[in-house]
Design a protein around this motif. Sequence first.
Motif, PDB file in Angstrom:
ATOM      1  N   PRO A 173       1.755  -1.249  -0.056  1.00 44.86           N
ATOM      2  CA  PRO A 173       0.360  -0.375   0.106  1.00 44.86           C
ATOM      3  C   PRO A 173       1.481   0.965   0.111  1.00 44.86           C
ATOM      4  O   PRO A 173       2.145   1.405   0.401  1.00 44.86           O
ATOM      5  CB  PRO A 173      -0.842   0.199   1.360  1.00 44.86           C
ATOM      6  N   GLY A 174       0.451   2.494  -0.575  1.00 44.17           N
ATOM      7  CA  GLY A 174       0.856   3.776  -0.617  1.00 44.17           C
ATOM      8  C   GLY A 174       1.477   4.029  -1.653  1.00 44.17           C
ATOM      9  O   GLY A 174       1.366   5.300  -2.399  1.00 44.17           O
ATOM     10  N   ARG A 175       1.692   3.055  -2.990  1.00 49.53           N
ATOM     11  CA  ARG A 175       1.641   3.589  -4.259  1.00 49.53           C
ATOM     12  C   ARG A 175      -0.147   4.668  -4.757  1.00 49.53           C
ATOM     13  O   ARG A 175      -0.607   3.460  -4.974  1.00 49.53           O
ATOM     14  CB  ARG A 175       2.185   2.622  -4.823  1.00 49.53           C
ATOM     15  N   PRO A 176       0.413   4.831  -5.978  1.00 52.57           N
ATOM     16  CA  PRO A 176      -0.322   5.774  -6.845  1.00 52.57           C
ATOM     17  C   PRO A 176      -1.104   4.270  -7.362  1.00 52.57           C
ATOM     18  O   PRO A 176      -0.145   3.695  -8.342  1.00 52.57           O
ATOM     19  CB  PRO A 176       0.039   6.280  -7.453  1.00 52.57           C
ATOM     20  N   SER A 177      -2.188   4.138  -8.238  1.00 54.08           N
ATOM     21  CA  SER A 177      -3.652   3.447  -8.753  1.00 54.08           C
ATOM     22  C   SER A 177      -3.572   3.660  -9.794  1.00 54.08           C
ATOM     23  O   SER A 177      -2.942   5.012 -10.007  1.00 54.08           O
ATOM     24  CB  SER A 177      -5.242   3.454  -8.122  1.00 54.08           C
ATOM     25  N   LEU A 178      -4.153   2.862 -10.711  1.00 54.11           N
ATOM     26  CA  LEU A 178      -3.668   2.983 -12.606  1.00 54.11           C
ATOM     27  C   LEU A 178      -4.212   4.591 -12.870  1.00 54.11           C
ATOM     28  O   LEU A 178      -3.659   5.220 -13.573  1.00 54.11           O
ATOM     29  CB  LEU A 178      -4.508   2.113 -13.026  1.00 54.11           C
ATOM     30  N   GLY A 179      -5.900   4.559 -12.346  1.00 54.49           N
ATOM     31  CA  GLY A 179      -6.880   5.844 -12.294  1.00 54.49           C
ATOM     32  C   GLY A 179      -6.248   6.866 -12.069  1.00 54.49           C
ATOM     33  O   GLY A 179      -6.056   7.866 -12.916  1.00 54.49           O
ATOM     34  N   ALA A 180      -5.300   7.423 -10.497  1.00 53.65           N
ATOM     35  CA  ALA A 180      -4.692   8.516 -10.051  1.00 53.65           C
ATOM     36  C   ALA A 180      -3.565   9.028 -10.915  1.00 53.65           C
ATOM     37  O   ALA A 180      -3.695   9.650 -11.586  1.00 53.65           O
ATOM     38  CB  ALA A 180      -4.303   7.577  -8.848  1.00 53.65           C
ATOM     39  N   TRP A 181      -2.919   7.563 -11.959  1.00 50.34           N
ATOM     40  CA  TRP A 181      -1.596   7.686 -12.347  1.00 50.34           C
ATOM     41  C   TRP A 181      -2.266   8.524 -13.461  1.00 50.34           C
ATOM     42  O   TRP A 181      -1.679   9.321 -14.850  1.00 50.34           O
ATOM     43  CB  TRP A 181      -0.914   6.723 -13.152  1.00 50.34           C
ATOM     44  N   LEU A 217       1.035  10.868  -5.393  1.00 43.72           N
ATOM     45  CA  LEU A 217       0.620  12.076  -6.270  1.00 43.72           C
ATOM     46  C   LEU A 217      -0.186  12.887  -4.886  1.00 43.72           C
ATOM     47  O   LEU A 217      -0.807  12.857  -4.127  1.00 43.72           O
ATOM     48  CB  LEU A 217       0.335  10.898  -7.194  1.00 43.72           C
ATOM     49  N   PRO A 218      -0.299  13.677  -5.501  1.00 41.39           N
ATOM     50  CA  PRO A 218      -1.315  14.551  -4.607  1.00 41.39           C
ATOM     51  C   PRO A 218      -2.949  14.559  -4.576  1.00 41.39           C
ATOM     52  O   PRO A 218      -3.555  13.401  -5.383  1.00 41.39           O
ATOM     53  CB  PRO A 218      -1.971  16.303  -5.907  1.00 41.39           C
ATOM     54  N   THR A 219      -3.705  14.394  -3.814  1.00 44.23           N
ATOM     55  CA  THR A 219      -4.810  14.102  -3.143  1.00 44.23           C
ATOM     56  C   THR A 219      -6.211  14.549  -4.289  1.00 44.23           C
ATOM     57  O   THR A 219      -6.797  12.873  -4.829  1.00 44.23           O
ATOM     58  CB  THR A 219      -5.269  13.716  -1.614  1.00 44.23           C
ATOM     59  N   ALA A 220      -5.761  15.059  -4.856  1.00 45.04           N
ATOM     60  CA  ALA A 220      -6.615  15.554  -6.065  1.00 45.04           C
ATOM     61  C   ALA A 220      -6.844  14.354  -7.185  1.00 45.04           C
ATOM     62  O   ALA A 220      -8.004  14.046  -8.359  1.00 45.04           O
ATOM     63  CB  ALA A 220      -6.091  16.946  -6.829  1.00 45.04           C
ATOM     64  N   TYR A 221      -6.252  13.526  -7.121  1.00 45.13           N
ATOM     65  CA  TYR A 221      -6.307  12.190  -7.921  1.00 45.13           C
ATOM     66  C   TYR A 221      -6.396  10.800  -8.001  1.00 45.13           C
ATOM     67  O   TYR A 221      -6.344  10.100  -7.904  1.00 45.13           O
ATOM     68  CB  TYR A 221      -4.539  12.269  -8.495  1.00 45.13           C
ATOM     69  N   THR A 459       6.025   9.989 -14.464  1.00 37.70           N
ATOM     70  CA  THR A 459       6.736   9.829 -13.793  1.00 37.70           C
ATOM     71  C   THR A 459       6.254  10.962 -12.539  1.00 37.70           C
ATOM     72  O   THR A 459       6.055  12.011 -13.032  1.00 37.70           O
ATOM     73  CB  THR A 459       8.465   9.769 -13.876  1.00 37.70           C
ATOM     74  N   PHE A 460       6.633  10.597 -11.346  1.00 36.11           N
ATOM     75  CA  PHE A 460       6.490  11.808 -10.063  1.00 36.11           C
ATOM     76  C   PHE A 460       8.080  11.349  -8.750  1.00 36.11           C
ATOM     77  O   PHE A 460       7.601   9.837  -8.529  1.00 36.11           O
ATOM     78  CB  PHE A 460       5.222  11.585  -9.654  1.00 36.11           C
ATOM     79  N   LYS A 461       8.626  13.103  -8.943  1.00 35.91           N
ATOM     80  CA  LYS A 461       9.535  12.584  -7.638  1.00 35.91           C
ATOM     81  C   LYS A 461       8.763  12.232  -6.199  1.00 35.91           C
ATOM     82  O   LYS A 461       7.975  12.829  -5.275  1.00 35.91           O
ATOM     83  CB  LYS A 461      10.879  13.653  -7.568  1.00 35.91           C
ATOM     84  N   SER A 462       8.966  11.553  -5.697  1.00 38.25           N
ATOM     85  CA  SER A 462       8.623  10.949  -4.403  1.00 38.25           C
ATOM     86  C   SER A 462       9.566  10.359  -3.422  1.00 38.25           C
ATOM     87  O   SER A 462      10.729   8.491  -3.850  1.00 38.25           O
ATOM     88  CB  SER A 462       7.290   9.655  -3.920  1.00 38.25           C
ATOM     89  N   GLN A 463      10.331  10.588  -2.351  1.00 38.77           N
ATOM     90  CA  GLN A 463      11.480  10.034  -1.844  1.00 38.77           C
ATOM     91  C   GLN A 463      12.885   9.919  -1.995  1.00 38.77           C
ATOM     92  O   GLN A 463      13.298   8.772  -1.878  1.00 38.77           O
ATOM     93  CB  GLN A 463      11.388   8.295  -0.897  1.00 38.77           C
ATOM     94  N   GLY A 464      12.873  11.093  -2.692  1.00 35.02           N
ATOM     95  CA  GLY A 464      14.617  11.152  -3.578  1.00 35.02           C
ATOM     96  C   GLY A 464      14.795  10.694  -5.179  1.00 35.02           C
ATOM     97  O   GLY A 464      15.156  10.759  -5.455  1.00 35.02           O
ATOM     98  N   ARG A 465      14.284  10.129  -5.524  1.00 33.93           N
ATOM     99  CA  ARG A 465      13.840   8.779  -6.930  1.00 33.93           C
ATOM    100  C   ARG A 465      12.125   9.483  -7.639  1.00 33.93           C
ATOM    101  O   ARG A 465      11.414   9.219  -7.015  1.00 33.93           O
ATOM    102  CB  ARG A 465      14.145   7.907  -6.439  1.00 33.93           C
ATOM    103  N   GLN A 466      12.755   9.714  -8.770  1.00 30.72           N
ATOM    104  CA  GLN A 466      11.477   8.888  -9.489  1.00 30.72           C
ATOM    105  C   GLN A 466      10.791   7.635  -9.426  1.00 30.72           C
ATOM    106  O   GLN A 466      11.489   6.535  -9.987  1.00 30.72           O
ATOM    107  CB  GLN A 466      11.463   9.743 -10.902  1.00 30.72           C
ATOM    108  N   PHE A 467       9.137   7.843  -9.472  1.00 29.51           N
ATOM    109  CA  PHE A 467       8.378   6.664  -9.690  1.00 29.51           C
ATOM    110  C   PHE A 467       7.365   6.379 -10.723  1.00 29.51           C
ATOM    111  O   PHE A 467       7.280   7.390 -11.752  1.00 29.51           O
ATOM    112  CB  PHE A 467       7.496   6.052  -8.125  1.00 29.51           C
ATOM    113  N   ARG A 468       7.417   5.450 -11.412  1.00 26.41           N
ATOM    114  CA  ARG A 468       5.972   5.198 -12.383  1.00 26.41           C
ATOM    115  C   ARG A 468       5.177   3.926 -11.826  1.00 26.41           C
ATOM    116  O   ARG A 468       5.708   2.999 -10.752  1.00 26.41           O
ATOM    117  CB  ARG A 468       7.390   5.305 -13.372  1.00 26.41           C
TER     118      ARG A 468
END
Length: 482
Positions: A173-181, A217-221, A459-468
């Motif tokens: 848990p804690g990663r953005p979902s497909l819909g959020a991306w 990601l911001p909670t708007a998504y 991608t989105f930068k979180s905790q010092g690295r780019q995530f996808r």
Amino acid sequence: MNQHDWNLERTRRHFFRDCGLGLGKIALASLLVDGQGGARGADVAASGPINPLTPRPPHYAPKAKRVIFLFMAGAPSQLDLFDHKPELTKHDGRPIPAEVVKDQRYAFIRRDASLMSARYRFARHGRSGAELSTMLPCLANAADDIAIVKSLYTDQFNHAPAQIFLNTGSPFPGRPSLGAWVVYGLGSESTDLPGFVVMSSGSGLSGGAALWSSGFLPTAYQGVPFRSKGDAILNAASPSGVDRRLERASLDLIGDLNREHLGVAGDPEIATRIASYEMAFRMQSSAPELMDLSDESPATLALYGVEPGKPSFAANCLLARRLVERGVRFVNLYHEGWDHHSDVAGGLKISCGQTDRASAALVLDLKQRGLLEDTLVVWGGEFGRTPMVESNAALGRSMGRDHHPQAFTMWLAGGGIKPGVTLGRTDDLGFHVVEDPVHVHDLQATLLHLLGLDHTRLTFKSQGRQFRLTDVSGEVVEKLLA
């Protein structure tokens, strides 16, 4: 105040605020830029509310503009619905060969459990000759409109991590979902409804709200759960004694205060709050209109199998069509109840009875309305079921199937998917994928590709690295593309 004290007061935050640049604009810019430096958003008027859901262009020309994901939580048995294996019938009741299972792990059964044949007959349908179980008579009518993938596999063999993995690309848990991306990458074409809507039917989800979370990601998504009965969104209606004019004036005041705070603090969640308040106000009119099916024809209600006033998967499928018609970017429909550790035949009869008609109707209805061409429909669960039987007297189980991550089946339609094809093959017992393997990350990369998004660049930068979404793997499945 001496010069030293004055300098202490003139912090960086005050400097950015007073020089006219504003941390709020910097925060907004960070929201609208992807990991490669490309623009991810549209211009926003400085005097107007910041809307993180503003539509923005994809990386390249898309085939699909929106997604409806029909998630069959609990994992349907591919061997009884899609992946016909005559060898299972021939060897029914015999132990599975040791060299097939090797060191595989299972949730409940022993590796030397006996094989169990499909519980229902199969037949070929349409010009494509798609082979489907008799439990899917309605889907058979749409056989030439769908692509069946028999060669999916996953890294997870228990429900919660497998559901989270398929929905977010990670078992944790804690990663953005497909819909959020997707909404982060493209925004939404709807101004009166959320960009990402979630509805569920059935008995509960192992993965919970992590399945539609915005993660870092911001909670708007994040996905917005809709109820299929009563108020679509709880607490969206005006309080007793508050008319619409007073509410509008209150929101304007709150919006002014939030924009002032955003300019000082630069927190992107404040932009989310501004957009959420405005969306909730508009939804007081749009949500009741969406949920009112009285303008649907009797023929349409019958096509889906909707009983007016009765919540169901069928009603959710019809609402999904109405949502994408109104510009919603991503709709997740979760239907639970496919975890058939015992009496797989009886369980499938119930689950297919609840979903087959409406799933096929959604494809046919979208096609008739000219929406299927750019609407991507996906159907499937988190993993497959074993070729071996599960029987456990202590747990009261018999004639069921255990979890099987090595091979499972999903189908897709519309939005740039090649119709009438069957991709992939498993071995004679349906245990291992032997042709055209499709990992969960490959599926996710393909869905983003159809929407015009490069999964390596979103991608989105979180905790010092780019995530996808696909982390460090995933390939587009070219054979599925029209």
